[in-house]
Design a protein around this motif. Structure first.
Motif, PDB file in Angstrom:
ATOM      1  N   PRO A   1       0.846  -1.208   0.000  1.00 57.27           N
ATOM      2  CA  PRO A   1       0.000   0.000   0.000  1.00 57.27           C
ATOM      3  C   PRO A   1       0.872   1.245   0.000  1.00 57.27           C
ATOM      4  O   PRO A   1       1.954   1.260   0.597  1.00 57.27           O
ATOM      5  CB  PRO A   1      -0.794  -0.124   1.300  1.00 57.27           C
ATOM      6  N   MET A   2       0.429   2.269  -0.672  1.00 59.09           N
ATOM      7  CA  MET A   2       1.219   3.492  -0.746  1.00 59.09           C
ATOM      8  C   MET A   2       1.191   4.233   0.589  1.00 59.09           C
ATOM      9  O   MET A   2       0.138   4.396   1.202  1.00 59.09           O
ATOM     10  CB  MET A   2       0.698   4.404  -1.855  1.00 59.09           C
TER      11      MET A   2
ATOM     12  N   ALA B   1       9.515   7.381  -0.577  1.00 58.54           N
ATOM     13  CA  ALA B   1       9.416   6.034  -0.020  1.00 58.54           C
ATOM     14  C   ALA B   1      10.784   5.517   0.427  1.00 58.54           C
ATOM     15  O   ALA B   1      10.893   4.865   1.472  1.00 58.54           O
ATOM     16  CB  ALA B   1       8.812   5.085  -1.057  1.00 58.54           C
ATOM     17  N   VAL B   2      11.811   5.806  -0.344  1.00 58.75           N
ATOM     18  CA  VAL B   2      13.168   5.383   0.030  1.00 58.75           C
ATOM     19  C   VAL B   2      13.593   6.064   1.318  1.00 58.75           C
ATOM     20  O   VAL B   2      14.151   5.431   2.219  1.00 58.75           O
ATOM     21  CB  VAL B   2      14.169   5.683  -1.107  1.00 58.75           C
ATOM     22  N   ASP B   3      13.331   7.368   1.418  1.00 54.25           N
ATOM     23  CA  ASP B   3      13.658   8.092   2.653  1.00 54.25           C
ATOM     24  C   ASP B   3      12.984   7.452   3.866  1.00 54.25           C
ATOM     25  O   ASP B   3      13.600   7.252   4.917  1.00 54.25           O
ATOM     26  CB  ASP B   3      13.225   9.553   2.543  1.00 54.25           C
TER      27      ASP B   3
ATOM     28  N   HIS C   1       7.251   0.100  -5.809  1.00 58.20           N
ATOM     29  CA  HIS C   1       5.992  -0.367  -5.225  1.00 58.20           C
ATOM     30  C   HIS C   1       6.179  -1.483  -4.200  1.00 58.20           C
ATOM     31  O   HIS C   1       5.224  -1.900  -3.549  1.00 58.20           O
ATOM     32  CB  HIS C   1       5.000  -0.791  -6.321  1.00 58.20           C
ATOM     33  N   LYS C   2       7.407  -1.952  -4.014  1.00 54.71           N
ATOM     34  CA  LYS C   2       7.678  -2.930  -2.956  1.00 54.71           C
ATOM     35  C   LYS C   2       7.984  -2.256  -1.624  1.00 54.71           C
ATOM     36  O   LYS C   2       8.098  -2.927  -0.593  1.00 54.71           O
ATOM     37  CB  LYS C   2       8.862  -3.815  -3.347  1.00 54.71           C
ATOM     38  N   ILE C   3       8.148  -0.920  -1.623  1.00 52.71           N
ATOM     39  CA  ILE C   3       8.498  -0.204  -0.392  1.00 52.71           C
ATOM     40  C   ILE C   3       7.499   0.917  -0.112  1.00 52.71           C
ATOM     41  O   ILE C   3       7.869   1.983   0.373  1.00 52.71           O
ATOM     42  CB  ILE C   3       9.934   0.346  -0.455  1.00 52.71           C
ATOM     43  N   ASN C   4       6.220   0.660  -0.427  1.00 53.41           N
ATOM     44  CA  ASN C   4       5.137   1.621  -0.188  1.00 53.41           C
ATOM     45  C   ASN C   4       5.236   2.857  -1.061  1.00 53.41           C
ATOM     46  O   ASN C   4       4.775   3.938  -0.692  1.00 53.41           O
ATOM     47  CB  ASN C   4       5.083   2.014   1.295  1.00 53.41           C
ATOM     48  N   GLY C   5       5.850   2.686  -2.228  1.00 51.23           N
ATOM     49  CA  GLY C   5       5.895   3.721  -3.238  1.00 51.23           C
ATOM     50  C   GLY C   5       4.920   3.408  -4.359  1.00 51.23           C
ATOM     51  O   GLY C   5       4.138   2.452  -4.277  1.00 51.23           O
ATOM     52  N   PRO C   6       4.949   4.183  -5.441  1.00 49.29           N
ATOM     53  CA  PRO C   6       4.011   3.976  -6.545  1.00 49.29           C
ATOM     54  C   PRO C   6       4.401   2.811  -7.444  1.00 49.29           C
ATOM     55  O   PRO C   6       5.589   2.453  -7.558  1.00 49.29           O
ATOM     56  CB  PRO C   6       4.094   5.294  -7.319  1.00 49.29           C
ATOM     57  N   GLN C   7       3.414   2.208  -8.069  1.00 46.71           N
ATOM     58  CA  GLN C   7       3.669   1.204  -9.093  1.00 46.71           C
ATOM     59  C   GLN C   7       4.148   1.901 -10.362  1.00 46.71           C
ATOM     60  O   GLN C   7       3.853   3.062 -10.606  1.00 46.71           O
ATOM     61  CB  GLN C   7       2.397   0.400  -9.372  1.00 46.71           C
ATOM     62  N   GLY C   8       4.908   1.169 -11.176  1.00 50.73           N
ATOM     63  CA  GLY C   8       5.340   1.710 -12.448  1.00 50.73           C
ATOM     64  C   GLY C   8       6.589   2.570 -12.387  1.00 50.73           C
ATOM     65  O   GLY C   8       6.892   3.292 -13.334  1.00 50.73           O
ATOM     66  N   VAL C   9       7.345   2.494 -11.292  1.00 52.12           N
ATOM     67  CA  VAL C   9       8.587   3.252 -11.154  1.00 52.12           C
ATOM     68  C   VAL C   9       9.655   2.338 -10.567  1.00 52.12           C
ATOM     69  O   VAL C   9       9.393   1.603  -9.612  1.00 52.12           O
ATOM     70  CB  VAL C   9       8.423   4.486 -10.244  1.00 52.12           C
ATOM     71  N   GLY C  10      10.841   2.376 -11.134  1.00 57.91           N
ATOM     72  CA  GLY C  10      11.955   1.592 -10.608  1.00 57.91           C
ATOM     73  C   GLY C  10      13.259   2.304 -10.875  1.00 57.91           C
ATOM     74  O   GLY C  10      13.280   3.428 -11.391  1.00 57.91           O
ATOM     75  N   ALA C  11      14.346   1.653 -10.520  1.00 59.61           N
ATOM     76  CA  ALA C  11      15.665   2.229 -10.742  1.00 59.61           C
ATOM     77  C   ALA C  11      16.667   1.131 -10.996  1.00 59.61           C
ATOM     78  O   ALA C  11      16.491  -0.021 -10.559  1.00 59.61           O
ATOM     79  CB  ALA C  11      16.090   3.080  -9.548  1.00 59.61           C
ATOM     80  N   LEU C  12      17.713   1.487 -11.708  1.00 55.59           N
ATOM     81  CA  LEU C  12      18.828   0.579 -11.937  1.00 55.59           C
ATOM     82  C   LEU C  12      20.116   1.288 -11.564  1.00 55.59           C
ATOM     83  O   LEU C  12      20.411   2.372 -12.082  1.00 55.59           O
ATOM     84  CB  LEU C  12      18.883   0.137 -13.408  1.00 55.59           C
ATOM     85  N   TYR C  13      20.845   0.699 -10.662  1.00 53.02           N
ATOM     86  CA  TYR C  13      22.186   1.178 -10.330  1.00 53.02           C
ATOM     87  C   TYR C  13      23.168   0.581 -11.322  1.00 53.02           C
ATOM     88  O   TYR C  13      23.184  -0.636 -11.543  1.00 53.02           O
ATOM     89  CB  TYR C  13      22.554   0.758  -8.907  1.00 53.02           C
ATOM     90  N   ALA C  14      23.963   1.417 -11.953  1.00 53.28           N
ATOM     91  CA  ALA C  14      25.028   0.978 -12.845  1.00 53.28           C
ATOM     92  C   ALA C  14      26.295   1.689 -12.410  1.00 53.28           C
ATOM     93  O   ALA C  14      26.433   2.903 -12.600  1.00 53.28           O
ATOM     94  CB  ALA C  14      24.691   1.302 -14.304  1.00 53.28           C
TER      95      ALA C  14
ATOM     96  N   ALA D   1       6.485  12.699 -11.081  1.00 53.21           N
ATOM     97  CA  ALA D   1       5.697  12.476  -9.870  1.00 53.21           C
ATOM     98  C   ALA D   1       6.007  11.107  -9.266  1.00 53.21           C
ATOM     99  O   ALA D   1       6.170  10.972  -8.042  1.00 53.21           O
ATOM    100  CB  ALA D   1       4.210  12.603 -10.178  1.00 53.21           C
ATOM    101  N   GLY D   2       6.071  10.090 -10.102  1.00 57.20           N
ATOM    102  CA  GLY D   2       6.374   8.745  -9.620  1.00 57.20           C
ATOM    103  C   GLY D   2       7.761   8.659  -8.997  1.00 57.20           C
ATOM    104  O   GLY D   2       7.964   8.026  -7.962  1.00 57.20           O
ATOM    105  N   ILE D   3       8.730   9.297  -9.638  1.00 61.47           N
ATOM    106  CA  ILE D   3      10.099   9.289  -9.124  1.00 61.47           C
ATOM    107  C   ILE D   3      10.188  10.039  -7.801  1.00 61.47           C
ATOM    108  O   ILE D   3      10.888   9.623  -6.879  1.00 61.47           O
ATOM    109  CB  ILE D   3      11.057   9.876 -10.175  1.00 61.47           C
ATOM    110  N   ALA D   4       9.451  11.146  -7.678  1.00 63.10           N
ATOM    111  CA  ALA D   4       9.408  11.879  -6.413  1.00 63.10           C
ATOM    112  C   ALA D   4       8.796  11.015  -5.305  1.00 63.10           C
ATOM    113  O   ALA D   4       9.247  11.033  -4.155  1.00 63.10           O
ATOM    114  CB  ALA D   4       8.617  13.173  -6.573  1.00 63.10           C
ATOM    115  N   GLY D   5       7.765  10.253  -5.659  1.00 62.28           N
ATOM    116  CA  GLY D   5       7.163   9.330  -4.707  1.00 62.28           C
ATOM    117  C   GLY D   5       8.132   8.232  -4.303  1.00 62.28           C
ATOM    118  O   GLY D   5       8.193   7.823  -3.137  1.00 62.28           O
ATOM    119  N   PHE D   6       8.902   7.755  -5.275  1.00 54.28           N
ATOM    120  CA  PHE D   6       9.929   6.747  -5.022  1.00 54.28           C
ATOM    121  C   PHE D   6      10.947   7.286  -4.021  1.00 54.28           C
ATOM    122  O   PHE D   6      11.317   6.619  -3.051  1.00 54.28           O
ATOM    123  CB  PHE D   6      10.593   6.382  -6.352  1.00 54.28           C
ATOM    124  N   ALA D   7      11.393   8.523  -4.242  1.00 55.08           N
ATOM    125  CA  ALA D   7      12.377   9.136  -3.349  1.00 55.08           C
ATOM    126  C   ALA D   7      11.827   9.262  -1.930  1.00 55.08           C
ATOM    127  O   ALA D   7      12.537   9.000  -0.945  1.00 55.08           O
ATOM    128  CB  ALA D   7      12.788  10.509  -3.880  1.00 55.08           C
TER     129      ALA D   7
END
Length: 384
Positions: free
Chosen positions: A13-14, A251-253, A203-216, A243-249
């Motif tokens: 859940p968000m 959620a990470v915090d 979306h696995k950490i109470n953030g929005p669906q449809g947003v992810g990240a890749l560390y390279a 908006a999704g990326i801001a939500g991701f940030a």
């Protein structure tokens, strides 16, 4: 009817703070981060702030983080992009394990079938663990890429990522880690880990669906898979979901700040749930996965003598959301490839259910839900 959501490994859940952060952007002025005017610059600033927040929490440089549509795209971008780049260096061998998420397994199989890469799929032991020694033995001078997940999405087993990464580095290959389930539960100090690529999902950490990240990691050879624009330093074309990326940030915090209290709380829920099932189920209960190295929010249990599909249908009718930990295809339950890879007996595989916990779950609701499961188990046994 009261409902119980015990399927946080599928999606979470968000968090209200995440929703508020996103709403502020979605109801504000429009802006494309690639545009040069003031609206575009404002969007770019928001994007940069979010990237800075997430990279700081993960322990990497902002330039080493690129945004995607989720964990599956991150896995695909890492595997296809790195494999193609390594092939130019005469390294066309890929190693993964039989316990990986399908986003990794199916992509590796596609690379083998459609693009001619050599593929080695390593076995896992009865706890779902991949051996660093087997990785080392499987590597050859042609090995360009190894992909092993951090924490298993079905049974929760945590892999010895540091030891595997050291073996991969010694063999001169790139190391990709799917950390979609691990983020928020385990520390991911990327600057200290022997990892070149790591996948995440909001979306696995109470953030929005449809947003992810890749560390390279800086200097990692990676060809772009998606083309059409110069976004994300030309590594992933497409207008960023600000908006999704801001939500991701956000959620990470939250998950970083709360990890020290969240992890023991979730582990307490998991342990109590297993105790309650053994008390009320009326059938033998076997916990699948590693008994010591596991994600605190996942409990995969076999209720011996009961069928998974029957259990899940009855749970749903009682308002309890759980999972088999595997995919449903055309309405028919597909038995877990992870449990089969672990070499478990058929009676364990055919009676396995994954319960996973998170935001909103309490010990009190576990007590109530376990009583319902006892009733369900008796009803199923009486109908056999």
């Amino acid at each position: 009817m009261r409902t119980f959501y015990f399927d946080h490994a599928a999606t979470t859940p968000m968090h209200p703070d995440v929703a508020a952060a996103m709403l502020g952007i979605m109801t504000g002025a429009a802006g494309n981060a690639s545009s040069m005017h003031a609206f575009g610059r404002a969007a770019k600033q928001q994007l940069n702030r979010s990237r800075d927040r997430i990279s700081a929490a993960l322990g990497c440089k902002p330039a080493e983080l690129l945004f995607t549509s989720g964990g599956t795209e991150s896995d695909n971008a890492a595997l296809i992009g790195a494999a193609r780049a390594q092939r130019k260096r005469r390294k066309n061998h890929i190693i993964t394990s039989a316990g990986e998420h399908h986003a990794v397994l199916h992509t590796c199989e596609w690379l083998s079938k459609e693009e001619g890469f050599e593929l080695t799929v390593l076995p896992v032991d009865r706890t779902g663990r991949t051996s660093p020694e087997q990785v080392k033995e499987a590597m050859t001078e042609k090995t360009g890429l190894v992909s092993i997940m951090y924490g298993n999405n079905e049974v929760g087993t945590v892999q010895p990522i540091d030891a595997i990464g050291q073996a991969v580095k010694a063999g001169g290959a790139l190391f990709h880690v799917d950390a979609v389930q691990a983020l928020g539960c385990l520390e991911t100090p990327l600057r200290d880990l022997p990892v070149d690529l790591m996948s995440f999902s909001a979306h696995k950490i109470n953030g929005p669906q449809g947003v992810g990240a890749l560390y390279a990691a800086a200097g990692t050879p990676l060809e772009a898979v998606q083309h059409g624009g110069s976004q994300e330093r030309k590594r992933r074309a497409g207008t960023e979901n600000i908006a999704g990326i801001a939500g991701f940030a956000e959620a990470v915090d939250i998950c970083v700040n709360e990890r020290k209290t969240k992890q023991p709380f979730l582990d307490g829920l998991r342990k109590r749930w297993i105790e309650l099932l053994k008390e009320h189920a009326g059938v033998p209960v076997i916990v699948n996965g590693d008994p010591e190295r596991y994600l605190p929010h996942i409990a995969n249990v076999s209720l011996i003598g009961l069928d998974t599909e029957t259990i899940l249908m009855n749970l749903d009718m009682e308002g309890i959301a759980a999972s088999s930990g595997s995919a449903c295809t055309s309405g028919a339950l597909e038995r877990s490839h992870v449990l089969r890879a672990m070499g478990l007996a058929d009676e364990q595989i055919q009676s396995a259910v994954r319960f996973s916990f998170g935001l909103g779950n309490t010990l009190e609701e576990l007590e109530e839900a376990s009583q319902k499961i006892g009733t369900i188990a008796r009803r199923i046994r009486n109908n056999y």
